[in-house]
Scaffold this motif. Structure first.
Motif, short mmCIF file in Angstrom:
data_model
loop_
_atom_site.label_atom_id
_atom_site.label_comp_id
_atom_site.label_asym_id
_atom_site.label_seq_id
_atom_site.Cartn_x
_atom_site.Cartn_y
_atom_site.Cartn_z
N HIS A 96 43.53 83.94 -11.44
CA HIS A 96 42.64 83.49 -11.74
C HIS A 96 42.55 82.97 -13.21
CE1 HIS A 96 41.30 88.30 -10.18
NE2 HIS A 96 42.23 87.46 -9.78
N ILE A 156 32.18 82.95 -8.32
CA ILE A 156 34.47 83.56 -8.33
C ILE A 156 34.40 81.94 -7.50
CG2 ILE A 156 34.88 84.96 -9.28
CD1 ILE A 156 34.26 86.19 -6.65
N VAL A 184 35.06 81.94 -12.19
CA VAL A 184 37.00 81.95 -12.22
C VAL A 184 37.29 81.37 -10.89
CG1 VAL A 184 38.37 83.99 -11.79
CG2 VAL A 184 36.17 84.31 -13.42
N GLN A 187 47.51 87.51 -10.75
CA GLN A 187 47.19 89.17 -10.09
C GLN A 187 48.62 89.24 -9.01
OE1 GLN A 187 43.59 89.21 -8.15
NE2 GLN A 187 44.18 91.07 -6.74
N THR A 222 40.52 81.86 -8.63
CA THR A 222 41.19 82.32 -8.18
C THR A 222 42.14 81.77 -6.88
OG1 THR A 222 40.29 84.57 -8.37
CG2 THR A 222 42.53 84.49 -7.42
#
Length: 319
Positions: free
Chosen positions: A285, A225, A297, A269, A299
């Motif tokens: 995301h 991530i 991912v 989010q 973000t």
């Protein structure tokens, strides 16, 4: 006598197409927006200079290209975190950031040509945008016009006001540079052709319930991530579990709303902020999925993206 400025509606109809072009050139939806607006203004003001020596579309793309070249002249290359540094060896709360102008940002599907979202979707993916930024600006324009839009060398040469030989040479150099780029993000090109909606639903469910075990199970062993503008990125299931545990209190009570960026499913989010009654935008995301598991991912923590996606600026907390 100067020409009477025409009805510029045909230029406005090109706006989604021009936005996608400028986004590929600049790597940032906000810069692409500015470039398209500047293009339309220059087209209006410069109508007298258009003498039908080329098609109106060629003329507009010439203006847009020059606007983009002006914007990137002397600027740093935009990147995504996995191409900027190595993954952290010790998981911690991220603190180090880089300016927003250093990062690639996603583009909402609703802002670009539907053809880019369907037929040309591989060329709007984040990994491809990152690779494009490694090219010198004029080579970038040539490669986009010829390899993405499939324009002829002669058409491209008219846009760039150069020779066909120069265009062919620039295209060859651009292709060689991309082949040698060796970016970590190249691994994100190997993604599933179709979205596994069940996997996305399980991700939303696990994230909203703060079920870290269920969340980690959705990733590959080497899943990762990143969170621009934070420099830090995390790789490996054990490190991901440690990070989600470390940030559990921040994400607890969050909600994820479906949306789309760069031709793929994304999730917006909303997290608890200072208000005890409302959730505020936190980050978008963008899951990269390979073999029905999450590979990475992104973000993107940039609340301004929410308005471009047509998302609400807040959500009421429901018990």
């Amino acid at each position: 006598m100067s020409k009477k400025p025409p009805d510029m509606a045909w230029v406005e109809e090109l706006q989604p197409e021009l936005t996608a072009y400028c986004y590929r050139m600049l790597g940032c939806v906000f810069d692409a927006e500015d470039a398209v607006q500047d293009t339309m203004l220059r087209a209006w003001k410069g109508w007298d200079s258009f003498r039908n020596e080329s098609s109106p579309k060629t003329w507009i793309y010439r203006i847009a290209t020059n606007v983009c070249l002006d914007k990137v002249r002397g600027s740093k290359r935009r990147v995504i975190p996995i191409d900027f540094s190595e993954p952290v060896s010790t998981v911690r709360v991220p603190t180090e950031t880089l300016p927003l102008t250093d990062w690639i940002w996603p583009v909402p599907d609703n802002m670009i040509d539907p053809v880019d979202v369907t037929i040309r979707k591989d060329t709007i993916r984040l990994a491809f945008i990152a690779a494009l930024q490694t090219l010198p600006p004029r080579q970038r324009a040539v490669l986009i016009l010829q390899d993405v839009y499939r324009w002829s060398a002669s058409h491209t040469a008219r846009v760039l006001e150069t020779s066909i030989a120069s265009v062919n040479s620039a295209l060859q150099r651009a292709r060689r540079t991309l082949n040698r780029a060796n970016l970590k993000s190249e691994a994100l090109n190997d993604v599933d052709a179709e979205v596994n909606q069940g996997l996305i639903d399980r991700y939303v469910d696990a994230f909203e319930r703060s079920d870290i075990d269920a969340l980690i199970e959705l990733f590959h062993e080497d899943g990762s991530i990143s969170m621009p503008p934070f420099v830090m990125w995390i790789s490996g299931r054990a490190n991901l579990a440690a990070f989600y545990e470390l940030t559990r209190s921040h994400c607890a009570g969050s909600r994820l709303l479906p949306t789309r960026v760069n031709g793929i499913v994304a999730l917006a989010q909303y997290a608890r902020g200072q208000s005890n009654e409302q959730l505020a935008p936190w980050g978008i995301h963008v899951p990269e999925i390979r073999d029905n598991r999450i590979n990475h991912v992104h973000t993107f923590i940039h609340p301004a993206i929410y308005s471009r996606l047509g998302l609400p600026t807040k959500l009421d907390i429901t018990i």
